[in-house]
Design a protein around this motif. Sequence first.
Motif, short mmCIF file in Angstrom:
data_model
loop_
_atom_site.label_atom_id
_atom_site.label_comp_id
_atom_site.label_asym_id
_atom_site.label_seq_id
_atom_site.Cartn_x
_atom_site.Cartn_y
_atom_site.Cartn_z
N HIS A 125 0.74 -1.39 0.03
CA HIS A 125 -0.04 -0.11 0.11
C HIS A 125 0.90 1.24 -0.10
O HIS A 125 0.36 2.10 -0.75
CB HIS A 125 -0.95 0.03 1.27
N THR A 126 1.76 1.31 0.76
CA THR A 126 2.64 2.36 0.85
C THR A 126 3.56 2.77 -0.58
O THR A 126 3.53 3.83 -0.97
CB THR A 126 3.92 2.23 1.75
N MET A 127 3.95 1.77 -1.03
CA MET A 127 4.65 1.83 -2.21
C MET A 127 3.79 2.22 -3.37
O MET A 127 4.06 3.38 -4.10
CB MET A 127 5.15 0.60 -2.53
N GLY A 128 2.51 1.78 -3.55
CA GLY A 128 1.61 2.08 -4.54
C GLY A 128 1.13 3.70 -4.21
O GLY A 128 1.11 4.58 -5.23
N ASN A 129 0.75 4.15 -2.93
CA ASN A 129 0.45 5.37 -2.73
C ASN A 129 1.53 6.34 -3.09
O ASN A 129 1.40 7.40 -3.27
CB ASN A 129 0.05 5.49 -1.10
N ALA A 130 2.81 5.74 -2.45
CA ALA A 130 3.78 6.86 -2.92
C ALA A 130 4.22 6.99 -4.30
O ALA A 130 4.45 8.14 -4.76
CB ALA A 130 5.12 6.36 -2.35
N PRO B 276 -0.44 7.34 4.28
CA PRO B 276 0.32 6.13 4.93
C PRO B 276 -1.05 4.83 4.78
O PRO B 276 -2.15 5.09 4.36
CB PRO B 276 0.00 6.40 6.49
N PRO B 277 -0.31 3.75 4.94
CA PRO B 277 -1.07 2.44 4.48
C PRO B 277 -2.08 1.77 5.61
O PRO B 277 -3.09 1.54 5.27
CB PRO B 277 0.05 1.39 4.48
N PHE C 206 -10.75 -0.24 4.31
CA PHE C 206 -10.58 0.35 5.43
C PHE C 206 -10.67 -0.52 6.56
O PHE C 206 -11.84 -1.42 6.69
CB PHE C 206 -11.68 1.38 5.62
N HIS C 207 -9.88 -0.82 7.32
CA HIS C 207 -8.77 0.01 8.22
C HIS C 207 -7.60 0.49 7.32
O HIS C 207 -6.57 1.53 7.78
CB HIS C 207 -8.53 -0.33 9.34
N PHE C 208 -7.17 -0.26 6.39
CA PHE C 208 -6.16 0.23 5.34
C PHE C 208 -6.51 1.12 4.37
O PHE C 208 -7.70 1.38 4.20
CB PHE C 208 -5.63 -1.31 4.70
N HIS C 209 -5.70 1.86 3.76
CA HIS C 209 -5.87 2.69 2.49
C HIS C 209 -4.91 2.23 1.55
O HIS C 209 -3.65 2.64 1.57
CB HIS C 209 -5.75 4.10 3.19
N GLY C 210 -4.90 1.56 0.45
CA GLY C 210 -4.19 1.17 -0.54
C GLY C 210 -4.85 0.96 -1.94
O GLY C 210 -6.30 1.14 -1.87
N LEU C 211 -4.30 1.11 -2.97
CA LEU C 211 -4.91 1.13 -4.31
C LEU C 211 -5.49 -0.22 -4.51
O LEU C 211 -4.61 -1.29 -4.32
CB LEU C 211 -3.97 1.33 -5.16
N ASP C 212 -6.39 -0.32 -5.35
CA ASP C 212 -7.21 -1.69 -5.84
C ASP C 212 -6.22 -2.04 -7.00
O ASP C 212 -6.03 -3.11 -7.45
CB ASP C 212 -8.50 -1.58 -6.12
#
Length: 384
Positions: free
Chosen positions: A242-247, A271-272, A372-378
């Motif tokens: 999640h962090t890598m995708g969001n970054a 953040p993830p 959610f509770h995570f936040h990452g790209l599908d």
Amino acid sequence: MTQPLPLLHQQPTDPAFVQNPYPFYAKAHALGAAFHWAEYQMDCVVQYDLARRIFSHPAFGRADPNPAKKPDHLTDFWAVEDHSMLELEAPRHPVLRKQVLRAFTSRRVRDLAPEITALAHQLIDAFPSQPFDLLTAYAQQIPVIVIARLLGVPDHDAPRLLAWSHDIVKMYQAQRSHADEVAANTAAAEFSNYVQTHIDAKRCTATDDLLSAMIAEEALTGPEIVSTAILLLNAGHEATVHTMGNAVVALINHACPASDPAIEEAMRFDPPLHLFTRWVYEDVILDGVAFHKGQQIALLLAAANRDPARWDQPHRFDPSRVPQQHLAFGAGGHFCLGAPLARLELGIGLRVLFQRCPDLQLVQPPQFADIFHFHGLDRLIVQV
């Protein structure tokens, strides 16, 4: 005398919230250090300083003080969780963490750098010329293969590890279904048997890997080693992906090089993990907020990372900020054990990606998953 916390309503599965939860966090910040989230029936902390204090305060912890009987269809899942450092407090947590840290050394992590670099180049060499999903082709592959090698299990088992991880972490998503719970339990049982098989083999013939090192720490029991191995994959893999995708999205949108300060800013900015729960072990008042024994509360880490009292213009992506410790890895005694590995994977993975693919561009608007509770790209469809 403390005042009741402000009440806010927000469905965590609402599509608009899933794609951008930050306006809701900003609304919460305008009301004070904490609020009561109606849909969760839970008090939530959004102020950075208060969240950080709670992470280290003895009146709060992860272990449920009055655990209810676990349902039969989750027996195997809880057999793992009951030995997880993430869910333990003193006296077990510090002892277990110390033993694992003795095996999970900084040298062992640093020594992975050449392998991570080579893996990143190998994955980029296989990128197609047409648009593709960077998550499945790159962001997912690096952490799962690295953790497999760290534990001392074959690379070719990475898809199985990935599938088990995906099923298990659904237990921490909002409004999980009974089917999700059954799948998580099955994955926990299969993953545990897999790890135990490798432990049995390494007890006979030790190799230079983390499982063998944990076996050598004789204070660790078999179930503790199994649980730690699963935790390292689930927490480390999911968060790093999640962090890598969001970054990647943040760096492309802001035309920013993948420097160490920019990567740290990306972890603060998006953040993830957004929600992390704690139990209250005794009545306490902190910063004017009353917490009551037996209550479960939430620390909204992504909101704390955008606290306007902590950062100037917190909704602006700014790698030139004076460094301040964000809460993407938590804090206190439960500070993420895998943070050094995550930083190494992210630093190498993102720098190599943008060096090799300087014209990397988004082909489709990034879509966040309903997790959610995570936040990452599908998915993250890109063109090199």
